[in-house]
Scaffold this active site. Structure first.
Site, PDB file in Angstrom:
ATOM      1  CG  HIS A 176      25.633  53.482   8.599  1.00 42.68           C
ATOM      2  ND1 HIS A 176      26.588  52.669   9.162  1.00 42.68           N
ATOM      3  CD2 HIS A 176      24.613  52.659   8.242  1.00 42.68           C
ATOM      4  CE1 HIS A 176      26.192  51.415   9.128  1.00 42.68           C
ATOM      5  NE2 HIS A 176      24.996  51.364   8.573  1.00 42.68           N
ATOM      6  CG  ASP A 195      30.401  58.465   9.088  1.00 43.39           C
ATOM      7  OD1 ASP A 195      30.930  57.406   9.499  1.00 43.39           O
ATOM      8  OD2 ASP A 195      30.014  58.635   7.916  1.00 43.39           O
ATOM      9  CG  ASN A 239      26.912  52.864  12.797  1.00 42.34           C
ATOM     10  OD1 ASN A 239      26.948  54.073  12.623  1.00 42.34           O
ATOM     11  ND2 ASN A 239      27.999  52.107  12.769  1.00 42.34           N
ATOM     12  CD  GLU A 265      33.812  49.700  16.156  1.00 40.89           C
ATOM     13  OE1 GLU A 265      33.310  48.652  16.607  1.00 40.89           O
ATOM     14  OE2 GLU A 265      33.984  49.913  14.940  1.00 40.89           O
ATOM     15  CG  ASP A 324      36.078  49.060  20.373  1.00 41.32           C
ATOM     16  OD1 ASP A 324      36.521  48.793  19.253  1.00 41.32           O
ATOM     17  OD2 ASP A 324      34.877  48.932  20.688  1.00 41.32           O
TER      18      ASP A 324
END
Length: 363
Positions: free
Chosen positions: A237, A241, A232, A267, A224
């Site tokens: 955002h 990505d 973010n 994630e 994770d």
């Protein structure tokens, strides 16, 4: 689904035009043979008609190369129909020039929607039947020797078989390639290109069955991204990505032969490690953890995002299903988070059930 259908139509059209280019080359070579044949057997004017045919195919190929596809297709139609009509009327139905008209049937069927194929098919059928009636009733205008007629017929049959076989094989291979690409799309996460959750579960089931049959070890590692919400919030955002893609690429490179990695969700990422003991899986996870920490995402000259992972490791045993091992790895991952992140934890004591709710809170 609409995007997939559009992609399939685009692929079919691209394949059709590629095949058409190759067929123009083959057809030009056939016309060179016709040129030599009619110089030998007569009538000579048919030989010089084939010079014009070769020129039309060369021009059509150039038009296809520069994407003037429909103009090129019109030239091909004119050449084939003209050649079939002139050849049949000149030396007779027995010469076999009418076979080339039949080659338009598959070309028509794959070139557009069904409703748009009806008119060309009707025109082709009318021409074929009309040519048969005229040729058989009127007889050849320029008869050739019987042995030459037989040779010409056999050659035309051979060319027809070759072209029909080639086009069928060409589209068969294209269909297989399209099916393979669709399977790949169905198995991959659209952002990272890693396996998606659905396909990974199928793969895990197969690997567990194999491990049980062969009494071989199998391990899972769940990872994770640490503080992903902060990434973010801080960078946006789009940067989030980019981080997912960046880490996905690193994890894919970390895989050994036979390993598999998927984007498990959000994630989270999940490794499946066949023929791997728990201790070996822990070493693997440590290497992944270090590799990610040492390779921040470079976004600009002085703008980089430091990424780290927390990981949990568990083994799949004879008395433990993949789902059980995944739950244990998930708990181990939670312990890595609670211990400070950027670390690896193997299967440990069961944490209170409340960990699940806490575990899903923004990190």
């Amino acid at each position: 689904m609409d995007l997939v259908m559009d992609a399939r139509r685009t692929s079919a059209h691209a394949a059709f035009w590629l095949m058409t280019r190759r067929v123009t080359v083959l057809a030009a070579c056939v016309d060179v043979v016709f040129f030599l044949f009619f110089l030998w057997s007569g009538p000579v004017y048919l030989a010089w008609i084939n010079v014009l045919s070769v020129s039309l195919y060369v021009l059509a190929n150039l038009l296809l190369r520069y994407r003037y596809n429909y103009l090129a297709l019109l030239l091909i139609w004119i050449e084939v129909m003209g050649h079939a009509v002139i050849g049949t009327l000149a030396v007779g139905w027995g010469a076999g020039f009418h076979y080339y008209l039949l080659m338009f049937i598959p070309a028509i069927m794959v070139s557009g929607y069904l409703a748009l194929t009806l008119l060309p098919l009707c025109v082709l059928f009318t021409l074929y039947v009309g040519l048969y009636l005229v040729a058989t009733r009127a007889g050849p205008l320029s008869p050739i020797a019987d042995h030459a007629l037989v040779a010409l017929n056999l050659f035309n049959v051979l060319v027809f078989f070759m072209m029909a076989s080639y086009t069928a094989r060409f589209f068969y291979q294209r269909v297989r390639q399209s099916e393979q690409r669709l399977r790949e799309y169905a198995a991959r996460d659209t952002l990272t290109g890693l396996y998606n959750r659905r396909y990974f579960l199928e793969l895990a089931g197969k690997e567990q069955s194999r491990a049980e049959r062969e009494s071989s070890p199998l391990a899972v590692v769940i990872a994770d991204i640490d503080y992903f919400k902060n990434i973010n919030d801080t960078f946006g955002h789009e940067a989030g990505d980019q981080v997912l893609v960046h880490i996905g690429a690193i994890l894919d490179r970390c895989c050994r032969a036979g390993d598999a990695v998927a984007r498990w969700g959000g994630e989270e990422f999940l490794f499946l490690l066949p023929n791997t003991e728990a201790s070996e899986a822990e070493q693997f996870a440590e290497r992944v953890c270090r590799t990610v920490a040492q390779q921040p995402l470079r976004r600009a000259a002085q703008d980089s995002v430091l990424c780290t992972l927390s990981l949990g490791v568990a083994a799949v045993g004879m008395d433990k299903t993949f789902a059980d091992a995944l739950a244990e790895a998930d708990r181990a991952l939670y312990e890595s988070k609670m211990a400070g992140r950027n670390r690896v934890t193997t299967t440990g004591p069961v944490v209170a059930d409340s960990y699940l709710a806490e575990r899903r809170s923004p990190a």
